[in-house]
Motif scaffolding. Structure first.
Motif, mmCIF file in Angstrom:
data_model
loop_
_atom_site.group_PDB
_atom_site.id
_atom_site.type_symbol
_atom_site.label_atom_id
_atom_site.label_comp_id
_atom_site.label_asym_id
_atom_site.label_seq_id
_atom_site.Cartn_x
_atom_site.Cartn_y
_atom_site.Cartn_z
ATOM 1 N N ASP A 1 13.116 -6.278 13.246
ATOM 2 C CA ASP A 1 12.516 -5.649 14.425
ATOM 3 C C ASP A 1 11.169 -5.050 14.014
ATOM 4 N N ALA A 2 10.084 -5.606 14.514
ATOM 5 C CA ALA A 2 8.746 -5.156 14.124
ATOM 6 C C ALA A 2 8.542 -3.663 14.378
ATOM 7 N N LYS A 3 9.130 -3.172 15.461
ATOM 8 C CA LYS A 3 8.976 -1.756 15.803
ATOM 9 C C LYS A 3 9.568 -0.869 14.711
ATOM 10 N N GLN A 4 10.734 -1.274 14.196
ATOM 11 C CA GLN A 4 11.398 -0.469 13.180
ATOM 12 C C GLN A 4 10.759 -0.622 11.795
ATOM 13 N N CYS A 5 9.882 -1.597 11.664
ATOM 14 C CA CYS A 5 9.192 -1.803 10.382
ATOM 15 C C CYS A 5 7.900 -0.999 10.272
ATOM 16 N N PRO B 1 0.800 -1.232 0.000
ATOM 17 C CA PRO B 1 0.000 0.000 0.000
ATOM 18 C C PRO B 1 0.831 1.279 0.000
ATOM 19 N N THR B 2 2.078 1.197 0.459
ATOM 20 C CA THR B 2 2.930 2.385 0.503
ATOM 21 C C THR B 2 4.332 2.039 0.008
ATOM 22 N N LEU B 3 5.069 3.070 -0.341
ATOM 23 C CA LEU B 3 6.449 2.880 -0.767
ATOM 24 C C LEU B 3 7.276 2.284 0.362
ATOM 25 N N TRP B 4 6.994 2.661 1.596
ATOM 26 C CA TRP B 4 7.733 2.139 2.746
ATOM 27 C C TRP B 4 7.612 0.618 2.836
ATOM 28 N N PRO C 1 12.210 8.313 3.973
ATOM 29 C CA PRO C 1 13.078 7.474 4.814
ATOM 30 C C PRO C 1 13.348 6.117 4.167
ATOM 31 N N LEU C 2 14.450 5.504 4.561
ATOM 32 C CA LEU C 2 14.832 4.189 4.061
ATOM 33 C C LEU C 2 15.093 3.261 5.239
ATOM 34 N N PRO C 3 14.625 2.027 5.179
ATOM 35 C CA PRO C 3 14.918 1.083 6.267
ATOM 36 C C PRO C 3 16.405 0.736 6.282
#
Length: 239
Positions: free
Chosen positions: A105-109, A47-50, A96-98
């Motif tokens: 880490d689910a939090k950082q996702c 749904p999103t670029l992220w 932003p880029l992961p």
């Protein structure tokens, strides 16, 4: 590509199967390749670029977690990460880029809910094929209708199942080579792709219907059965 013309992405297009490289699947809990990402894009799964970037980073992080730092694949992953970053920053400055390994880490996702100045990003992603196989250059010459399958017996207007299967083999669709084993596939263990979960599931082939050129499988995960035309583009399978 490298200076010698080698494609850095080709080894990321299709992962080896569990049968070929079981140790990889023991080490990597969430395997993913470009073929899986492509199929998810085609079904509207990001749904999103992220979310798309998280999938790409998972693939690259998996590669570097499994391979040694001096290996060719490790280096390819590093270069591909830079290519993705450049492409994103060029089209969507400030997005932003992961970071590497953050995908574990689910939090950082979690989606940062980045808002572009212009319209919402349109995700585009292309490969030679949805899977890492090239279509034969020679045209397909269909055989005569078999006159024995369900389509032929019913005198329907749709294509004879034998012709459809042969066409899929010619085009090297994901499950065509598997399906072409026909009745000899009974009792074999294969993997069937389930798009909603973006996962390959192990299953045992228990039945074959020659009239419909389809196989019935029993999944190991929940012991349920499903009948599929494995050669069809919507039912990819592999050994």
């Amino acid at each position: 590509k490298t200076k010698t013309g080698r494609s850095r992405s080709v080894d990321f297009e299709l992962l080896p199967t569990r049968k070929v490289m079981p140790e990889y699947y023991r080490a990597i809990s969430n395997p993913i390749d470009l073929g899986s990402i492509q199929r998810c894009l085609l079904s509207g799964g990001y749904p999103t670029l992220w979310k798309f970037l998280i999938a790409i980073e998972l693939m690259l992080s998996n590669c570097q977690a499994y391979n040694e730092s001096k290996s060719m694949l490790y280096g390819d992953a590093e270069v591909l990460r830079e290519v993705v970053a450049e492409a994103v920053h060029e089209k969507y400055p400030g997005h932003p880029l992961p970071k590497r390994d953050s995908v574990y880490d689910a939090k950082q996702c979690e989606d940062p809910n980045w808002k572009p100045d212009a319209k919402r990003p349109v995700l585009k992603f292309t490969m030679k094929k949805p899977v890492a196989m090239e279509i034969d250059q020679e045209p397909f010459n269909p055989p005569a209708p078999c006159k024995k399958c369900e389509m032929c017996d019913a005198s329907r207007t749709n294509e004879c199942f034998e012709i459809a299967l042969k066409r899929a083999v010619h085009e090297k669709l994901p499950g065509a080579i598997v399906a072409d084993k026909r009745s000899y596939l009974r009792s074999e263990i294969i993997e069937v792709y389930w798009a909603p979960e973006d996962t390959w599931f192990r299953a045992k082939v228990i039945k074959y219907s020659h009239a419909r050129r389809e196989h019935t499988v029993r999944y190991e995960a929940d012991d349920t059965e499903e009948t599929l035309q494995l050669w069809h583009k919507d039912s990819p399978a592999r050994f």
